[in-house]
Design an enzyme around this catalytic site. Structure first.
Site, PDB file in Angstrom:
ATOM      1  N   GLU A 461      -1.479  -2.506   4.385  1.00 61.97           N
ATOM      2  CA  GLU A 461      -2.302  -2.044   3.269  1.00 61.97           C
ATOM      3  C   GLU A 461      -1.977  -0.608   2.869  1.00 61.97           C
ATOM      4  OE1 GLU A 461      -6.196  -4.859   3.716  1.00 61.97           O
ATOM      5  OE2 GLU A 461      -6.047  -3.184   5.106  1.00 61.97           O
ATOM      6  N   GLU A 528      -3.318 -11.998   7.249  1.00 62.22           N
ATOM      7  CA  GLU A 528      -4.717 -11.963   7.649  1.00 62.22           C
ATOM      8  C   GLU A 528      -5.422 -13.102   6.910  1.00 62.22           C
ATOM      9  OE1 GLU A 528      -6.648  -8.176   7.142  1.00 62.22           O
ATOM     10  OE2 GLU A 528      -4.965  -7.066   8.004  1.00 62.22           O
TER      11      GLU A 528
END
Length: 1012
Positions: A461, A528
């Site tokens: 991220e 994820e």
């Protein structure tokens, strides 16, 4: 640099001074007496008690503490390794995407907090051990958060950032043969902290091992081990690159290489010289390494100064395996791989990120026992021991660079549009280029020899940009045996080649399906998915089964493995697991740290693990009374390596048992005719289990790795002899009496107020309809309270009369042969007003048939639950049920095993960080709630859901921690249906439509109960 300048702490272009180059994590010894993984006899640990001084910022810190004249021996003691915040200094803080200083100091990349930026001054006094006297001396810091400066005996040695990879320095010229003073200044936040915005508790300090080491006269300072296989995987080649330091007495030294397995040894001898060395060994028919069979060869490198003077022995493990893209799919040893993975933080509720061997080993064993085959390191390199154990136990690893910059792009760029792409770190910022390349290099060099690592990840991220592409290109230059992952291209498509695979987080299956219908050039994984926050993990099988439908979809990694929580105490001295905000930390992100499929405090699986284990099975079993269908999803393992056990059970008792050997090749399916005949037409459960035939490192023989079940026949409610019924109609109450039971229905309390069996009252409150469950984290995240909040009022407030409107309903009584019906109509406190009807049919043997009918009610909102709620005394604390188990199940998390189970009512309160809905059982045939004498109620639940908890949904919902739950007075029982618990994410994803309750039409549930 001869002096330390504090300004470098703020400068992203200066991330190290005088730090030694990163190198492999191999151990080296002076003799062959040692075994692989032993602490080297060339090392000297500095772990233990250090002297410590704390300051809230650099300006208020003791500036001259490193000088020899500054006596620090009367300072506080502190443990190393440990976090400052868990040793009584600073504050514990948990934040997710936001930076921890946000709102306190207005800073931007290139700046660091100045008013509040804790500094820890560490001092260690030591004397060099004898074996280091007159030899080179180096110091290794395996992990320091987030930056530190080092002095020895008053002299500046160097500086380093990057919390999660080693920093080593040559201190030979700084130490003496007497007492030495080692001084370390640790900065909580540095320029590098902009790259460390992971979703975790924010700590600082020396949190991994510290040791001194020396090296022999001839030393392998860096080692690269690569294995290659030919196209049919029958020939292997071991390639070893060595960087050798030292002066030889002659032009060259000698080296002996021993590569051994259980059967054979391969010995190679040759010369070795200072500098770069290269060696290749060919192996015919090598035994291949995989997660299914993690076979490791032993490699021993013996270095001689000349023909007979041994100077160093290096021992490593070698796994022959080939990981590659074929036809745009990832393959291991020629087989398409499916990652059945989990993300894992290094975390302990007592020690933070300071894990010991027992912690790591317990995690790995639990992961293996529950059918997971892969771990993504989230979001930083772990300590070396973790990779060694993954090599040995067999787990595929995504090793991730210590890089996350979430707070610089998601809110300011994507959500609030306050900044453009140029603000993102590292993005296209030139000042961060070398910084992030160094982080990638440090991870690669240390970890490059571990066969468990299949994929390098650039970080997590951190948006996109040219710097991420440069990191990708660097990995490709360094390593031709692995792939490179980066999910951030999902958010920034400017550099699509940054990742060798498409990767996403929390994308619904239908979105993945749409993407792959249009893009066929890369494999796809969920780095994820299945956000396991609180009571979650619903509809998991949609993802896991899609991996066997779509070849380009190759699995994913659950977020995440273990709850991040810190054990603390409330004002009354009661211990509980604290999360964001519990430590007066502001800002914080609350309980968002509780995303694990294991509890933080004891590292034990939470109820969600049951679903994970089933959906990650490598053998899919489908049964009928006439045949067994086996689909073997192993890549390399025949099902005949396991014992297959076929059992026929009736209400938990084994009627028949047979052991089978089922021969099904990897990635194949077989159908086995097998007619099963039950002794009678009552319900029987046929189960086929696959269990380990022999002990493994991670489980004993008999451990179950897969199963399937089918129901034969039909469950029948047992009936007892009839009794004579007596009906007593009072002015306000209706009594129904048998020989050993009595029921009282009241107009005043509007319901069934009493059930006595053999003279003993079994109810503590009037039985009422219920439409509410304690909101889960997912319910809160998708704002179910806005859509369904009226149902909470409807559950708490209902009546059979509304005086203002002159609506009044006394219970309707109908006497039939051997039964009496009593029916109530309830008006529900909602707008528009809801109406439901409850009908009790009392049979002459004491069995009470209960039916709840809810009229069409979709205008009130989504219906969380449709059930009847009973309250018994808390003395009725024993539960036995025949249904799904052992753990809780829901209509979108149904993969428990049908059987008969027992526990305490209190056991059904799952230990989620925030109390919430939990403990439900699906497909329940019967459930007994009894006291220690065996008296109580039995419910025949008609395959509905069943819950028995020490608290009502409203009590559970009011508590933010388990210690805030009230004293236990009752056992609350709910029989009925509820919506699924969801789990695609915890910040908006709703329960899938097929797992909702359809209150756009009339709804009914029915079940029975009686005293025992």
């Amino acid at each position: 640099m001869s002096e330390f300048n504090y300004e470098i702490v703020k400068n992203p272009e200066i991330f190290a001074q005088n730090r030694l180059p990163a190198h492999s994590d191999h151990e080296f010894y002076s003799s062959e007496e040692y075994k692989y993984g032993d602490f080297s006899d060339f090392k000297y640990s500095l772990n233990g008690i250090w002297k410590f001084n704390y300051a809230t910022n650099y300006e208020s810190s003791v500036k001259d503490f490193f000088e020899n004249e500054c006596d620090c021996k009367d300072w506080d003691d502190i443990k190393v390794p440990a976090h400052i915040q868990l040793e009584g200094y600073d504050k514990i803080q948990y934040v997710n995407t936001q930076y921890p200083w946000d709102g306190h100091e207005d800073i931007h990349p290139g700046e660091i907090p100045e008013d509040y930026n804790p500094v820890g001054n560490y001092v260690k006094y030591f004397t060099l051990p004898d074996f280091m006297q007159n030899n080179p001396v180096y110091i290794s810091f395996q992990g320091v958060e987030s930056a530190f400066a080092l002095w020895v005996n008053g002299k500046y040695v160097g500086y380093s950032e990057d919390s999660f990879t080693p920093a080593e320095f040559d201190i030979t010229t700084f130490v003496n043969s007497r007492e030495n003073k080692l001084s370390v200044q640790v900065f909580k936040w540095s320029a590098g902290s902009w790259c460390e915005d992971q979703d975790f508790f924010r700590f600082s300090g020396i949190f991994r091992d510290v040791y001194l080491y020396t090296i022999p006269k001839i030393h392998i300072s860096d080692l690269k081990i690569s294995t290659y296989l030919d196209e049919d995987y029958s020939k292997g080649k071991l390639v070893i690159y060595m960087l050798v330091a030292g002066k030889f007495a002659e032009e060259n030294g000698a080296m002996q290489v021993l590569l051994s397995n259980d059967d054979t040894d391969v010995i190679s001898k040759g010369d070795i010289r200072e500098g770069k060395n290269h060696l290749e060994i060919s192996i015919r028919n090598p035994i291949l390494w995989s997660a299914e069979n993690p076979y490791l060869y032993d490699l021993k490198l013996s270095i001689f100064e000349n023909a007979d003077i041994l100077t160093e022995v290096v021992m490593e493990k070698v796994g022959f395996r080939r990981f590659e893209l074929k036809d745009n799919m990832m393959h291991i040893n020629g087989k398409r791989i499916v990652f059945k993975g989990v993300n894992r933080h290094e975390f302990s509720s007592f020690k933070g990120r300071c894990l010991d061997r027992e912690d790591i080993l317990k995690d790995i064993i639990t992961i293996k026992q529950n059918n997971m085959n892969a771990i993504r390191c989230s979001h930083y390199p772990n300590q070396t021991l973790f990779y060694r154990l993954c090599d040995m136990y067999g787990l595929y690893v995504i090793d991730e660079t210590n890089l996350e910059t979430h707070g610089t792009w998601q809110q300011p760029i994507m959500i609030y549009k306050l900044r453009d792409n140029s603000y993102a770190v590292p993005g296209d910022r030139e000042e961060f280029t070398e910084n992030v390349l160094d982080r990638a290099r440090s991870m690669y060099e240390r970890d490059k020899n571990h066969p468990c690592i299949l994929i390098w990840s650039l970080g997590n991220e951190s948006y996109g940009g040219s710097n991420m592409q440069k990191m990708h290109d660097a990995f490709k230059e360094w390593d031709d045996t692995r792939l490179v992952h980066y999910e951030g291209i999902f958010n920034d498509r400017r550099y699509p080649d940054t990742s060798d695979m498409e990767s996403s987080m929390y994308e619904p299956v239908e979105n993945i399906r749409k993407w792959l219908s249009e893009h066929r050039d890369k494999p796809y994984i969920n780095c994820e998915y299945l956000h396991a926050m609180g009571n979650s993990c619903g509809a998991m099988d949609k993802y896991t089964e899609y991996a066997y439908e779509e070849p380009l979809f190759q699995g994913g990694f659950i977020w995440d493995y273990i709850d991040q929580s810190i054990v603390t105490k409330d004002r009354y001295g009661n211990e509980f697991e604290g999360y964001g905000g519990d430590f007066d930390d502001r800002p914080n992100d609350g309980s968002f740290s509780g995303d694990g499929i294991c509890y933080g405090r004891d590292r034990e699986p939470s109820p969600k693990m049951q679903e994970v284990k089933y959906n990650y099975q490598n053998i899919k079993v489908t049964l009928s009374k006439d045949e067994i269908h086996i689909e073997n999803r192993h890549l390399f393992t025949n099902t005949n390596e396991f014992v297959a056990i076929l059992t026929l059970e009736k209400e938990g008792k084994v009627v028949a048992r047979e052991e089978l050997t089922i021969d099904c090749e990897p990635l194949n399916a077989v159908v086995i005719p097998k007619k099963t005949v039950a002794p009678d037409d009552s319900e029987h459960i046929l189960t086929l289990s696959f269990v380990l035939r022999e002990d493994t490192l991670w489980a004993k023989a008999g451990h179950e790795i897969a199963y399937g079940q089918v129901v034969l026949g039909e469950f029948k409610v047992p009936r007892e002899s009839k009794q004579k019924l007596k009906v007593v109609k009072g002015f306000n109450n209706i009594g129904i009496q048998g020989e050993d039971f009595e029921l009282l229905f009241t107009g005043y309390n509007r319901g069934l107020a009493s059930y006595k069996y053999k003279g003993k009252e079994l109810l503590k409150k009037t039985v009422r309809p219920n439409f509410w469950r304690a909101l889960t984290e997912n319910d809160l995240g998708n704002q179910l309270f806005f859509r369904a909040g009226q149902w909470k009022l409807a559950s708490k407030y209902m009546d059979s009369m509304i005086m203002d409107e002159e609506l009044f309903n006394m219970p309707k009584v109908t006497e039939l042969k051997d039964t009496v019906e009593v029916e109530f109509t309830y008006y529900l406190a909602a707008n528009p007003r809801g109406i439901c009807h409850v009908k009790y049919r009392v049979h002459s043997d004491g069995l009470v048939e209960t039916q709840l009918t809810l009229e069409k009610s979709d205008e009130i909102g989504e219906l969380p639950e449709l059930s009847m709620m009973f309250a018994m005394s808390a003395d009725y604390e024993n539960l036995c049920w025949y249904g799904m188990g052992y753990e809780e199940t829901y209509n979108d998390r149904m993969h428990g095993k049908l059987g008969v189970y027992t526990n305490k009512v209190a056991d059904n309160m799952a230990k989620y960080l925030v109390p919430q809905e939990c403990g439900n059982k699906q497909e329940v045939r019967f459930a007994k709630v009894t006291d220690d004498s065996g008296a109580g109620l039995i419910f025949y639940a008609n395959n509905l859901g069943f819950s028995a908890l020490p608290y009502s949904p409203h009590e559970v919902e009011e508590a933010m921690h388990p210690t805030e739950l009230p004293p236990v007075h009752y056992t609350y029982i709910r029989v009925g249906r509820q919506m699924g618990i969801a789990g695609d994410n915890s910040w908006g994803a709703k329960t899938h439509p097929e797992f909702m309750l359809d209150n756009s039409r009339e709804m009914k549930i029915s079940f029975m109960f009686k005293g025992i």
